[in-house]
Design a protein around this motif. Structure first.
Motif, PDB file in Angstrom:
ATOM      1  N   MET A 177       5.428 -28.578   5.547  1.00  0.00           N
ATOM      2  CA  MET A 177       4.885 -27.387   4.903  1.00  0.00           C
ATOM      3  C   MET A 177       5.305 -26.091   5.596  1.00  0.00           C
ATOM      4  O   MET A 177       5.167 -25.006   5.030  1.00  0.00           O
ATOM      5  CB  MET A 177       3.357 -27.451   4.881  1.00  0.00           C
ATOM      6  CG  MET A 177       2.777 -28.612   4.105  1.00  0.00           C
ATOM      7  SD  MET A 177       0.973 -28.671   4.303  1.00  0.00           S
ATOM      8  CE  MET A 177       0.563 -30.068   3.269  1.00  0.00           C
ATOM      9  N   LEU A 178       5.789 -26.201   6.823  1.00  0.00           N
ATOM     10  CA  LEU A 178       6.221 -25.009   7.553  1.00  0.00           C
ATOM     11  C   LEU A 178       7.210 -24.207   6.708  1.00  0.00           C
ATOM     12  O   LEU A 178       8.024 -24.757   5.976  1.00  0.00           O
ATOM     13  CB  LEU A 178       6.872 -25.418   8.876  1.00  0.00           C
ATOM     14  CG  LEU A 178       5.921 -25.970   9.941  1.00  0.00           C
ATOM     15  CD1 LEU A 178       6.691 -26.769  10.974  1.00  0.00           C
ATOM     16  CD2 LEU A 178       5.158 -24.829  10.608  1.00  0.00           C
ATOM     17  N   ASP A 179       7.164 -22.913   6.827  1.00  0.00           N
ATOM     18  CA  ASP A 179       7.906 -21.965   5.988  1.00  0.00           C
ATOM     19  C   ASP A 179       7.321 -21.912   4.580  1.00  0.00           C
ATOM     20  O   ASP A 179       8.010 -21.544   3.629  1.00  0.00           O
ATOM     21  CB  ASP A 179       9.400 -22.270   5.933  1.00  0.00           C
ATOM     22  CG  ASP A 179      10.225 -20.987   5.824  1.00  0.00           C
ATOM     23  OD1 ASP A 179       9.707 -19.901   6.147  1.00  0.00           O
ATOM     24  OD2 ASP A 179      11.399 -21.057   5.410  1.00  0.00           O
ATOM     25  N   PHE A 180       6.056 -22.337   4.461  1.00  0.00           N
ATOM     26  CA  PHE A 180       5.295 -22.209   3.213  1.00  0.00           C
ATOM     27  C   PHE A 180       5.889 -23.044   2.081  1.00  0.00           C
ATOM     28  O   PHE A 180       5.759 -22.703   0.915  1.00  0.00           O
ATOM     29  CB  PHE A 180       5.190 -20.733   2.805  1.00  0.00           C
ATOM     30  CG  PHE A 180       4.658 -19.845   3.901  1.00  0.00           C
ATOM     31  CD1 PHE A 180       3.287 -19.671   4.081  1.00  0.00           C
ATOM     32  CD2 PHE A 180       5.507 -19.200   4.780  1.00  0.00           C
ATOM     33  CE1 PHE A 180       2.792 -18.868   5.108  1.00  0.00           C
ATOM     34  CE2 PHE A 180       5.018 -18.395   5.813  1.00  0.00           C
ATOM     35  CZ  PHE A 180       3.665 -18.235   5.967  1.00  0.00           C
ATOM     36  N   PHE A 181       6.537 -24.181   2.433  1.00  0.00           N
ATOM     37  CA  PHE A 181       7.102 -25.055   1.417  1.00  0.00           C
ATOM     38  C   PHE A 181       5.992 -25.765   0.651  1.00  0.00           C
ATOM     39  O   PHE A 181       4.954 -26.124   1.207  1.00  0.00           O
ATOM     40  CB  PHE A 181       8.029 -26.103   2.050  1.00  0.00           C
ATOM     41  CG  PHE A 181       9.293 -25.528   2.623  1.00  0.00           C
ATOM     42  CD1 PHE A 181       9.994 -24.527   1.972  1.00  0.00           C
ATOM     43  CD2 PHE A 181       9.801 -26.008   3.829  1.00  0.00           C
ATOM     44  CE1 PHE A 181      11.166 -23.998   2.503  1.00  0.00           C
ATOM     45  CE2 PHE A 181      10.976 -25.493   4.372  1.00  0.00           C
ATOM     46  CZ  PHE A 181      11.654 -24.488   3.703  1.00  0.00           C
ATOM     47  N   LYS A 182       6.232 -25.999  -0.636  1.00  0.00           N
ATOM     48  CA  LYS A 182       5.274 -26.693  -1.495  1.00  0.00           C
ATOM     49  C   LYS A 182       5.594 -28.175  -1.645  1.00  0.00           C
ATOM     50  O   LYS A 182       4.790 -28.935  -2.167  1.00  0.00           O
ATOM     51  CB  LYS A 182       5.250 -26.033  -2.882  1.00  0.00           C
ATOM     52  CG  LYS A 182       4.889 -24.546  -2.854  1.00  0.00           C
ATOM     53  CD  LYS A 182       3.512 -24.304  -2.250  1.00  0.00           C
ATOM     54  CE  LYS A 182       3.134 -22.828  -2.276  1.00  0.00           C
ATOM     55  NZ  LYS A 182       1.838 -22.564  -1.600  1.00  0.00           N
ATOM     56  N   ALA A 183       6.769 -28.569  -1.213  1.00  0.00           N
ATOM     57  CA  ALA A 183       7.176 -29.978  -1.275  1.00  0.00           C
ATOM     58  C   ALA A 183       8.089 -30.251  -0.085  1.00  0.00           C
ATOM     59  O   ALA A 183       8.707 -29.326   0.457  1.00  0.00           O
ATOM     60  CB  ALA A 183       7.911 -30.256  -2.587  1.00  0.00           C
ATOM     61  N   PRO A 184       8.171 -31.516   0.360  1.00  0.00           N
ATOM     62  CA  PRO A 184       9.014 -31.840   1.512  1.00  0.00           C
ATOM     63  C   PRO A 184      10.461 -31.391   1.314  1.00  0.00           C
ATOM     64  O   PRO A 184      11.046 -31.608   0.242  1.00  0.00           O
ATOM     65  CB  PRO A 184       8.911 -33.357   1.609  1.00  0.00           C
ATOM     66  CG  PRO A 184       7.580 -33.679   1.009  1.00  0.00           C
ATOM     67  CD  PRO A 184       7.414 -32.703  -0.118  1.00  0.00           C
ATOM     68  N   LYS A 185      11.009 -30.774   2.351  1.00  0.00           N
ATOM     69  CA  LYS A 185      12.363 -30.236   2.287  1.00  0.00           C
ATOM     70  C   LYS A 185      12.974 -30.260   3.674  1.00  0.00           C
ATOM     71  O   LYS A 185      12.327 -29.907   4.649  1.00  0.00           O
ATOM     72  CB  LYS A 185      12.317 -28.798   1.746  1.00  0.00           C
ATOM     73  CG  LYS A 185      13.659 -28.108   1.609  1.00  0.00           C
ATOM     74  CD  LYS A 185      13.483 -26.699   1.069  1.00  0.00           C
ATOM     75  CE  LYS A 185      14.804 -25.984   0.922  1.00  0.00           C
ATOM     76  NZ  LYS A 185      14.629 -24.591   0.417  1.00  0.00           N
ATOM     77  N   TRP A 186      14.234 -30.685   3.755  1.00  0.00           N
ATOM     78  CA  TRP A 186      14.959 -30.649   5.024  1.00  0.00           C
ATOM     79  C   TRP A 186      15.477 -29.230   5.222  1.00  0.00           C
ATOM     80  O   TRP A 186      16.305 -28.750   4.456  1.00  0.00           O
ATOM     81  CB  TRP A 186      16.113 -31.636   5.000  1.00  0.00           C
ATOM     82  CG  TRP A 186      16.846 -31.746   6.297  1.00  0.00           C
ATOM     83  CD1 TRP A 186      18.041 -31.186   6.608  1.00  0.00           C
ATOM     84  CD2 TRP A 186      16.418 -32.466   7.461  1.00  0.00           C
ATOM     85  NE1 TRP A 186      18.395 -31.502   7.896  1.00  0.00           N
ATOM     86  CE2 TRP A 186      17.415 -32.287   8.452  1.00  0.00           C
ATOM     87  CE3 TRP A 186      15.294 -33.230   7.778  1.00  0.00           C
ATOM     88  CZ2 TRP A 186      17.321 -32.856   9.723  1.00  0.00           C
ATOM     89  CZ3 TRP A 186      15.199 -33.789   9.033  1.00  0.00           C
ATOM     90  CH2 TRP A 186      16.207 -33.611   9.989  1.00  0.00           C
ATOM     91  N   SER A 187      14.993 -28.560   6.250  1.00  0.00           N
ATOM     92  CA  SER A 187      15.375 -27.169   6.448  1.00  0.00           C
ATOM     93  C   SER A 187      15.250 -26.784   7.915  1.00  0.00           C
ATOM     94  O   SER A 187      14.601 -27.475   8.707  1.00  0.00           O
ATOM     95  CB  SER A 187      14.507 -26.252   5.585  1.00  0.00           C
ATOM     96  OG  SER A 187      15.003 -24.923   5.593  1.00  0.00           O
ATOM     97  N   TYR A 188      15.853 -25.654   8.262  1.00  0.00           N
ATOM     98  CA  TYR A 188      15.936 -25.274   9.682  1.00  0.00           C
ATOM     99  C   TYR A 188      14.653 -24.729  10.294  1.00  0.00           C
ATOM    100  O   TYR A 188      14.426 -24.942  11.497  1.00  0.00           O
ATOM    101  CB  TYR A 188      17.084 -24.281   9.887  1.00  0.00           C
ATOM    102  CG  TYR A 188      16.846 -22.903   9.313  1.00  0.00           C
ATOM    103  CD1 TYR A 188      16.255 -21.904  10.079  1.00  0.00           C
ATOM    104  CD2 TYR A 188      17.233 -22.591   8.011  1.00  0.00           C
ATOM    105  CE1 TYR A 188      16.043 -20.635   9.553  1.00  0.00           C
ATOM    106  CE2 TYR A 188      17.027 -21.336   7.489  1.00  0.00           C
ATOM    107  CZ  TYR A 188      16.433 -20.357   8.258  1.00  0.00           C
ATOM    108  OH  TYR A 188      16.220 -19.110   7.735  1.00  0.00           O
ATOM    109  N   PRO A 189      13.765 -24.002   9.574  1.00  0.00           N
ATOM    110  CA  PRO A 189      12.558 -23.489  10.249  1.00  0.00           C
ATOM    111  C   PRO A 189      11.662 -24.595  10.790  1.00  0.00           C
ATOM    112  O   PRO A 189      11.010 -24.425  11.824  1.00  0.00           O
ATOM    113  CB  PRO A 189      11.852 -22.680   9.152  1.00  0.00           C
ATOM    114  CG  PRO A 189      12.911 -22.364   8.159  1.00  0.00           C
ATOM    115  CD  PRO A 189      13.819 -23.555   8.174  1.00  0.00           C
ATOM    116  N   ASN A 190      11.630 -25.728  10.100  1.00  0.00           N
ATOM    117  CA  ASN A 190      10.818 -26.852  10.562  1.00  0.00           C
ATOM    118  C   ASN A 190      11.281 -27.309  11.936  1.00  0.00           C
ATOM    119  O   ASN A 190      10.479 -27.536  12.845  1.00  0.00           O
ATOM    120  CB  ASN A 190      10.906 -28.004   9.559  1.00  0.00           C
ATOM    121  CG  ASN A 190      10.641 -27.561   8.141  1.00  0.00           C
ATOM    122  OD1 ASN A 190      11.507 -26.938   7.520  1.00  0.00           O
ATOM    123  ND2 ASN A 190       9.467 -27.858   7.616  1.00  0.00           N
TER     124      ASN A 190
END
Length: 414
Positions: free
Chosen positions: A64-77
């Motif tokens: 949920m980090l970076d205010f995501f609404k669904a699981p996502k592979w991303s750099y802020p996490n």
């Protein structure tokens, strides 16, 4: 992939790669952690833990980090989870480890593929969270983590490059290097090489890593101020690019923050006898000298557009200020910068606490005045002008600020 040798991690290797890491209990390593539930946060804790627990309270699942609404592979996490890893090493509190592992278990499939990750996009941002998997593989030996790590590393084998070998920021941004990309790709590249490669293969890769910084220093440093521009377009085709130099028009604070963190983190893995090591330290010294000259005299912080503090709309920006504190404090501890920079770091850190931190009744800590995002080109088109940077969204508790704040806190708490 040529030259890859999967090494068994002896106690010595763990000491090099994961100094002071505490290996989870077998139950922690194998069971899928439950989502974190934190109700109140004690003011007696150090700021590093207060902010980390605040993030876990705001975002019970790390995806949920970076205010995501669904699981996502991303750099802020990966940025916040690096801080969680360091807190677990320091405190041994299992909730910090569980928070990391839950993210990986949600995003990494049993066959090592990664949900939402598309290698064909050649987006260098996607490599940063690979550091999470390197840590987890080192303590669990789970093969799916290893396969996912190798998948991410394979991106670099075909990643498009400039004529001098610099990685493009993304496939959709041809011929462009952004300062952001050095942090997104190079610490992962260096950590992977340190862990898996040997001999000629490792030497070749370390040379490639140093070359990324060489290219940036050659093309993106302003000779008058020593500051670095956000982006460089080798083709000079972008509207934001100067037709003679290919440079974007401004010095964005967080871009320089990414670059400083990239240098100090890559140096964790670059061999002591590598000729590029002193070169990176020299780059860091020049970079640091330039930043001190634009530090706000009243607060000790830095502005969104670094050299235009007095202009209308500019503001003291939290993520860049936190990144600079982390870079300076770590560089002093490692001996790359003189002790005087610890004074600079502490002054800035106190400025963050005084001007940018608020605390709620339940102890939740907020980091305010973070630029949500800024880039160059794309749709809608981002021009890189001063007006563009100061009108991007400003929000509280952006992970690109909270992650570096925790890392900075940990450095100053040591």
């Amino acid at each position: 992939m040529k030259g890859i040798k999967i090494l068994s991690l002896s106690a010595l290797a763990l000491g090099i790669i994961l100094s002071c890491a505490q290996k989870p209990l077998q139950s922690e390593a194998n069971e899928k952690p439950a989502s974190t539930q934190i109700k109140t946060i004690s003011s007696k804790l150090p700021w590093s833990e207060r902010m980390m627990q605040s993030e876990m309270k705001r975002f019970p699942e790390a995806w949920m980090l970076d205010f995501f609404k669904a699981p996502k592979w991303s750099y802020p996490n990966g940025l916040v989870l690096k801080a969680s890893e360091q807190l677990y090493r320091k405190t041994g509190k299992p909730e910090y480890y569980d928070y990391i592992k839950a993210y990986a278990d949600e995003l990494v499939n049993e066959d090592g593929t990664i949900k939402t990750y598309d290698i064909r996009k050649y987006n260098i941002d996607m490599l940063n969270s690979g550091n999470v998997l390197i840590y987890l593989y080192s303590v669990t030996k789970e093969q799916r983590y290893l396969k996912a790590i190798q998948l991410l590393r394979s991106q670099l084998d075909a990643h498009p490059r400039t004529s001098e070998g610099g990685f493009w920021h993304k496939k959709i941004y041809p011929n462009q290097m952004w300062l952001d990309g050095l942090y997104m790709g190079q610490p992962f590249y260096a950590s992977y090489t340190n862990l898996f490669d040997t001999g000629v293969s490792a030497e070749k890769t370390y040379n490639d890593i140093v070359n990324q910084f060489d290219i940036v220093q050659k093309h993106m440093v302003d000779p008058k101020t020593g500051l670095l521009y956000h982006g460089w377009d080798e083709s000079r085709e972008q509207e934001w690019a100067d037709k003679k130099t290919g440079l974007s028009p401004n010095f964005w604070g967080r871009a320089m923050g990414w670059y400083g963190m990239a240098i100090v983190d890559v140096l964790d893995f670059l061999p002591a006898d590598h000729p590029g090591r002193q070169k990176l330290i020299n780059y860091l010294v020049s970079y640091s000298d330039a930043l001190v000259k634009v530090q706000d005299g009243k607060t000790g912080l830095w502005y969104q557009v670094l050299d235009k503090g007095g202009e209308q709309g500019n503001y003291l920006e939290a993520s860049a200020s936190s990144m600079f504190v982390y870079t300076f404090a770590k560089a002093v501890r490692k001996g790359y910068l003189p002790d005087s920079y610890n004074t600079v770091a502490k002054r800035a850190y106190n400025g963050i606490l005084k001007n940018l931190i608020t605390v709620e009744k339940d102890g939740t800590v907020n980091l305010n005045q973070n630029c949500a995002v800024a880039g160059l080109g794309g749709i809608p088109y981002r021009s890189g002008t001063y007006d563009y940077y100061v009108h991007e969204e400003i929000r509280s508790n952006d992970p690109k600020g909270t992650g570096p704040f925790i890392l900075a806190s940990l450095e100053l708490e040591k």
